[in-house]
Design an enzyme around this catalytic site. Structure first.
Site, PDB file in Angstrom:
ATOM      1  CB  SER A 100     -13.790  34.663  47.872  1.00 47.36           C
ATOM      2  OG  SER A 100     -13.735  34.689  46.465  1.00 47.36           O
ATOM      3  CG  MET A 101     -19.770  36.570  46.539  1.00 47.80           C
ATOM      4  SD  MET A 101     -21.063  35.410  46.008  1.00 47.80           S
ATOM      5  CE  MET A 101     -21.522  34.710  47.602  1.00 47.80           C
TER       6      MET A 101
END
Length: 261
Positions: A100-101
């Site tokens: 994700s991030m």
């Protein structure tokens, strides 16, 4: 947890399962609101499944043993600091794994390592749309209850945290800082990494479409492949054996002296 490398104490890197026989090192970057310990099960399983690869995890400030430090709310600044710290871990070839991030941060770290003449073996971009795919989002501007609702929607936070109000309020500043960083991130044109990229995504991910995942092809001058696995945004928990099989296969290809995939 204080972790020592050959060159001293690392602020950013945590090593849970040291490997004396490792031939490569996989640097894992957590999701928004996550910490290095999110990769403890990954590291433990990798120690058995891929014994010649040492897994280390990035610890962002503002949580756990770095709770007293201010959070980063800018992806570029975070990538600068991580790339600086990785110099002491470059006794082995490095690869990057971001969820994700963490995939966005990993991509920016790869760009910085490239500029410094030490490109990584490759990047695993998990559950993350390509850096050039922008969506206007304002989760970081929600009040605390709205931020908690966003965490519950993605099911990436330990359910026990939601039942402990004191603990939950303690981690919210880090969560907000991370969401600020990723939601205000804008891809800047420039040289793309020369390392290959392996994209992994869940087939029911509510925030990363298959088109978003496929757009990673524009962000490497080498090969890019996409692997779709059953699951949502945090498919990684249920699909760990399959993920490690992909990691092992790609790292075998990417290491110097091995044929390209």
């Amino acid at each position: 947890m204080t972790v020592l490398s050959e060159t001293g104490v690392s602020r950013w890197i945590r090593r849970f399962h040291p490997s004396g026989g490792a031939r490569a090192r996989l640097v894992c970057l957590p999701h928004a609101g996550g910490s290095a310990t999110a990769y403890f099960p990954f590291s433990r399983a990798a120690a058995e499944a891929v014994p010649d690869v040492e897994v280390v995890a990035v610890q962002y400030p503002g949580r756990q043993d770095r709770r007293g430090e201010p959070c980063f709310d800018d992806v570029g600044a975070m990538a600068d600091a991580i790339a600086d710290d990785l110099r002491r871990w470059a006794d082995l070839p490095l690869a990057l794994f971001g969820h994700s991030m963490g995939a966005t941060v990993g991509y920016e770290v790869a760009r910085r390592l490239e500029v410094r003449g030490t490109p990584p073996l490759g990047l695993f971009a998990s559950a993350c749309r390509a850096p050039s795919v922008h969506r206007i989002e304002y989760v970081h501007q929600r009040d605390d209850e709205g931020l908690i609702a966003a965490l519950k929607e993605l099911s990436g936070t330990d359910a026990g945290v939601f039942g402990d109000d004191e603990l939950l309020r303690m981690v919210l500043p880090a969560v907000r800082g991370d969401y600020t960083a990723v939601e205000t991130y804008r891809h800047r044109p420039g040289a793309e990494p020369s390392c290959p990229i392996q994209v992994l995504t869940g087939d029911r991910d509510p925030v990363t479409s298959l088109a978003d995942a496929g757009a990673w092809h524009a962000h490497s001058t080498a090969s890019t492949a996409v692997e779709v696995l059953p699951g949502g945004h945090f498919y990684l928990h249920e699909q760990l054996p399959r993920v490690l099989a992909v990691v092992a296969a790609r790292l075998a290809e990417w290491r110097p002296g091995n044929p390209p995939g």
